[in-house]
Design an enzyme around this catalytic site. Structure first.
Site: not given
Ligand SMILES: Cc1cc2nc3c(=O)[nH]c(=O)nc-3n(C[C@H](O)[C@H](O)[C@H](O)COP(=O)(O)OP(=O)(O)OC[C@H]3O[C@@H](n4cnc5c(N)ncnc54)[C@H](O)[C@@H]3O)c2cc1C
Length: 360
Positions: A164, A244, A354
């Site tokens: 992660r 999580s 996380e």
């Molecule tokens: C119901 C649910 C279930 C989930 N299950 C899992 C799972 O099974 N496994 C898992 O690993 N995760 C899981 N997650 C977490 C989530 O899906 C991941 O972390 C996902 O990659 C987040 O993407 P986001 O675009 O929403 O990120 P954001 O929340 O928008 O950003 C997350 C981080 O990445 C950075 N970031 C975003 N985009 C960029 C970019 N283009 N360039 C540089 N930095 C960037 C942001 O600054 C921040 O620090 C879950 C979330 C939910 C809501």
């Protein structure tokens, strides 16, 4: 480039926290980034890069610029008999990308189906589920420096993926915007459906067997993962949630044995069987460290299904903090701090978030 002042992002984070960004800028094409970096006033402010907001908890209004990455597009870069390399815009929706992959009969990301978020965020925290990680198919990212606007390609080795985590979550946090990601997908599917836990309903093989007939296609596995996730995890349409909330902690074997005395059938994953490395494991020797399920510790302490005000824990998953729409960032933080404290008091184990917590 459109700049919005005092912009609410309540619909742009899956906790639904209603905070305002002093300035909000949507990056829909690379020129928007160039324009943004050319604006001395804006770029001198604190910045936060936002994808789908599904791994971020905002506590207060953000006194700076939130850059929403909406760079779209997919391009096939190369193809041979066995593999296909595709380059994907960082703003593409991750679950839609997985659907596209499996629709082509390609494999490598099927266990990561139905996971909210954007493609650009996937390498940041090296998303993983059911025994597969994005690092398995990852080739490289293209990123732009927020310091000087230069473009750089980061290869898999340079991203230093860990459990992660990656260089973009640690050493270079906030320094680069990922604009495109390349993945190498397979035309000869080798599925890994062995994921299991102490709960039989979490067996991916069982969900696959019940929902499809062999020979299985990548789409069948993605469908089984989707069904399993819909059953096990909260729906972000109904609840505020970031998946999580905590990482699974690493403890020494000695500590694990001590915990086993208190918790029946506590599972562990030997670090030696994980493909990721961590610098801080080397002093003690990896073989003396194991990863344990944080959800189990919280479950033992009665957190599953427990509510305090507008914040609770999902009844089928003690690691999933869920919220009603009125919940503030501070309320969510207080709840998760109470979870951390109870685990520390009972077991002497530190839980690490996380979810990215943004305080200012
Ligand atoms: C119901 C649910 C279930 C989930 N299950 C899992 C799972 O099974 N496994 C898992 O690993 N995760 C899981 N997650 C977490 C989530 O899906 C991941 O972390 C996902 O990659 C987040 O993407 P986001 O675009 O929403 O990120 P954001 O929340 O928008 O950003 C997350 C981080 O990445 C950075 N970031 C975003 N985009 C960029 C970019 N283009 N360039 C540089 N930095 C960037 C942001 O600054 C921040 O620090 C879950 C979330 C939910 C809501």
């Amino acid at each position: 480039m459109n700049v919005h002042a005092d912009y609410s992002i309540s619909k742009l984070n899956t906790f639904g926290v209603d905070i305002k960004a002093k300035y909000f800028v949507e990056i829909s094409k690379e020129q928007d980034l160039v324009d943004f970096l050319g604006d001395e006033n804006l770029r001198s402010l604190p910045m936060f890069i936002l994808g789908g907001g599904s791994n971020t908890l905002f506590i207060n209004d953000f006194d700076g610029v939130i850059l929403r990455i909406n760079l779209l597009g997919k391009e096939i870069i190369s193809e041979d008999e066995d593999t296909l390399i595709v380059e994907v815009g960082a703003g593409e929706d991750w679950p839609q990308f997985v659907n596209w992959v499996v629709e082509q009969g390609l494999s490598g990301v099927e266990n990561l189906a139905y996971m909210p978020g954007t493609v650009g965020a996937a390498p940041v925290q090296n998303i993983a589920a059911y025994g597969q990680t994005q690092a398995d198919t990852f080739v490289s990212v293209e990123a732009m420096s927020l310091k000087d606007g230069s473009k750089k390609i980061f290869t898999k080795d340079q991203c230093k993926f860990e459990y992660r985590s990656s260089i973009f979550k640690r050493e270079l946090a906030g320094d680069y915007i990922i604009t495109k990601v390349r993945f190498e997908l397979s035309k000869d599917p080798q599925f890994d459906t062995n994921y299991h836990s102490r709960y039989s309903y979490e067996s991916l093989q069982k969900w696959l067997t019940e929902s499809a007939t062999p020979p299985y296609k990548p789409k069948d596995v993605a469908n089984a993962v989707t069904k399993l996730r819909q059953f096990k995890l909260p729906d972000v349409k109904d609840w505020g949630c970031c998946g999580s909330f905590f990482l699974n902690p690493f403890v020494t074997v000695e500590k694990f044995k001590e915990l086993q005395e208190k918790i029946d059938e506590l599972q562990f994953y030997p670090v030696t069987e994980m493909e990721y490395d961590r610098i801080d494991w080397h002093d003690t020797g990896k073989e003396q460290i194991v990863k344990i399920p944080a959800g189990r510790l919280l479950d033992e302490l009665g957190w599953k299904g427990k509510w305090i005000g507008n914040v609770g824990t999902f009844e089928r998953h003690a690691l999933c903090v869920i919220t009603k729409k009125e919940a503030s960032g501070k309320e969510i933080l207080d709840y998760t701090e109470a979870m951390k404290k109870s685990v520390m008091d009972a077991y002497g184990v530190e839980l690490i978030s996380e979810v990215r917590v943004v305080k200012s």
